[in-house]
Structures are given as C-alpha cells and as structure tokens.
Design a protein around this motif. Structure first.
Motif, PDB file in Angstrom:
ATOM      1  N   ALA A 149      -8.623   2.144  -0.679  1.00  0.00           N
ATOM      2  CA  ALA A 149      -9.065   1.085  -1.599  1.00  0.00           C
ATOM      3  C   ALA A 149      -8.930  -0.295  -0.951  1.00  0.00           C
ATOM      4  O   ALA A 149      -9.777  -1.170  -1.151  1.00  0.00           O
ATOM      5  CB  ALA A 149      -8.254   1.152  -2.899  1.00  0.00           C
ATOM      6  N   PHE A 150      -7.868  -0.486  -0.156  1.00  0.00           N
ATOM      7  CA  PHE A 150      -7.684  -1.753   0.555  1.00  0.00           C
ATOM      8  C   PHE A 150      -8.847  -1.981   1.523  1.00  0.00           C
ATOM      9  O   PHE A 150      -9.449  -3.059   1.546  1.00  0.00           O
ATOM     10  CB  PHE A 150      -6.352  -1.746   1.315  1.00  0.00           C
TER      11      PHE A 150
ATOM     12  N   GLN B 165     -11.913  -2.895  -0.336  1.00  0.00           N
ATOM     13  CA  GLN B 165     -11.850  -4.290  -0.802  1.00  0.00           C
ATOM     14  C   GLN B 165     -12.280  -5.243   0.318  1.00  0.00           C
ATOM     15  O   GLN B 165     -13.012  -6.209   0.068  1.00  0.00           O
ATOM     16  CB  GLN B 165     -10.427  -4.606  -1.255  1.00  0.00           C
TER      17      GLN B 165
ATOM     18  N   THR C 247      -4.781   6.852  -0.776  1.00  0.00           N
ATOM     19  CA  THR C 247      -5.815   6.369  -1.701  1.00  0.00           C
ATOM     20  C   THR C 247      -5.785   4.845  -1.782  1.00  0.00           C
ATOM     21  O   THR C 247      -6.839   4.186  -1.762  1.00  0.00           O
ATOM     22  CB  THR C 247      -5.608   6.984  -3.103  1.00  0.00           C
ATOM     23  N   ALA C 248      -4.585   4.276  -1.844  1.00  0.00           N
ATOM     24  CA  ALA C 248      -4.456   2.814  -1.894  1.00  0.00           C
ATOM     25  C   ALA C 248      -4.912   2.181  -0.580  1.00  0.00           C
ATOM     26  O   ALA C 248      -5.501   1.094  -0.589  1.00  0.00           O
ATOM     27  CB  ALA C 248      -3.018   2.423  -2.207  1.00  0.00           C
TER      28      ALA C 248
ATOM     29  N   ILE D 297       0.865  -1.184   0.000  1.00  0.00           N
ATOM     30  CA  ILE D 297       0.000   0.000   0.000  1.00  0.00           C
ATOM     31  C   ILE D 297       0.899   1.230   0.000  1.00  0.00           C
ATOM     32  O   ILE D 297       1.643   1.463   0.950  1.00  0.00           O
ATOM     33  CB  ILE D 297      -0.926  -0.024   1.235  1.00  0.00           C
ATOM     34  N   SER D 298       0.819   2.027  -1.075  1.00  0.00           N
ATOM     35  CA  SER D 298       1.789   3.101  -1.258  1.00  0.00           C
ATOM     36  C   SER D 298       1.311   4.498  -0.889  1.00  0.00           C
ATOM     37  O   SER D 298       2.130   5.412  -0.812  1.00  0.00           O
ATOM     38  CB  SER D 298       2.271   3.112  -2.714  1.00  0.00           C
ATOM     39  N   ASN D 299       0.003   4.676  -0.663  1.00  0.00           N
ATOM     40  CA  ASN D 299      -0.488   6.016  -0.322  1.00  0.00           C
ATOM     41  C   ASN D 299      -1.874   5.919   0.310  1.00  0.00           C
ATOM     42  O   ASN D 299      -2.437   4.825   0.414  1.00  0.00           O
ATOM     43  CB  ASN D 299      -0.503   6.922  -1.563  1.00  0.00           C
TER      44      ASN D 299
END
Length: 166
Positions: free
Chosen positions: A72-73, A76, A68-69, A64-66
């Motif tokens: 999103a995780f 999910q 937003t990610a 997970i790089s930021n």
C-alpha cells in the motif's frame, strides 16, 4: 650481422629458498561509532522511490507493519504521480514481529546523514522514541534527500516516534 656465444654452461641448480620470518598480526579492537540498537537498516527497500516523491514526503514518519502495508505504501507513492516510472517494489519478510519505520530528510549541501542522538524503548508501555540529528555538510548547492528506514524487531503494536532535529 652479429651474435654472441656463451662458453660456460648455464647453471641448472635452484638456489635455496630464503626462509622469511613469520610475523603474527597484533589483534586490534576497533570500537565502532554506531552502537547496536537491535534494528536493521532497510533503506535499500526504498531505493526504487524517486527523488521527487521522497522530497515530497520529507519529514513524514511512516510505520509499515506487514507486506500488505508495504505494498500500500508503494501504491501511495505511485498514485502521487511524482515519479516517471512505477516504484520498484521489494518484498520484505517481516520476521520476529518486525515493523518498518522511517522517513526522508531534506537539505542542501554536499553530503547528508542522520546521527542517532538517543533511543528510548519502554516494553511495558509499548513505546519507542528515536531522536535523530540531521546533518548536512559542505557548501554544495545540491538538494539532498537522506533516507532513514529501519526494521524494529518485536515491535508490532508499539507506538514508534522519530524526532529529527537539524
């Protein structure tokens, strides 16, 4: 009825204070069992993920790089519909080029943990390999899910591999 009378006066002088010797503690150097790998344990940001969802993704490595990610995780996990309630979302600042990597491991026993076996980082190749040993202890009939989530500094664009041995 009975009573008593004291005939001599009650002393009012305070006895002298006893001087206790000062003991200086001897400094003890404690060697920690876990070396500092330069990462931060961020397992707490995954505490809102229910057991069923963590068990369902056990063994899968996430990167997970930021922010937003990360959102999103969490989405999910919510979309899997394995948890009764939506995941409690925790913000993370992603400072110093950090990325979050992690996984859950599952097993049966009384306790579980991940022991770091080796870490190899190659800045030129932008790769980092982390080898873990997943250890369960005890004969308890409990299904366990153990998190391993870390924030790696200065790792944007790196290929991160986590290998878990049992």
């Amino acid at each position: 009825m009975s009573g008593c009378i004291r005939l001599e006066p009650i002393p009012t002088a305070t006895p002298p204070a006893v001087q206790m010797p000062t003991i200086q503690p001897t400094p003890i150097n404690i060697v920690t069992a876990t070396p500092d790998y330069g990462w931060t344990d961020v397992s707490s940001i995954m505490e809102g993920v229910c057991f069923e969802a963590a068990l369902n993704t056990a063994g899968r490595v996430f990167s997970i790089s930021n922010a937003t990610a990360l959102d999103a995780f969490y989405s999910q996990i919510d979309q899997s519909q394995l948890c009764e309630d939506p995941v409690i979302r925790v913000d993370y600042p992603f400072n110093n080029g950090e990325i979050i990597v992690g996984l859950w491991s599952s097993g049966t026993g009384c306790t579980a943990r991940h022991d770091v076996q080796s870490v190899r980082r190659d800045d030129a190749q932008k790769q980092e390999a982390i080898q873990l040993q997943f250890v369960t202890e005890g004969d308890c009939p409990y299904d366990l899910v153990q998190p391993f989530w870390i924030a790696l500094p200065q790792s944007i664009g790196f290929n991160i591999q986590i290998d878990v041995q049992r």
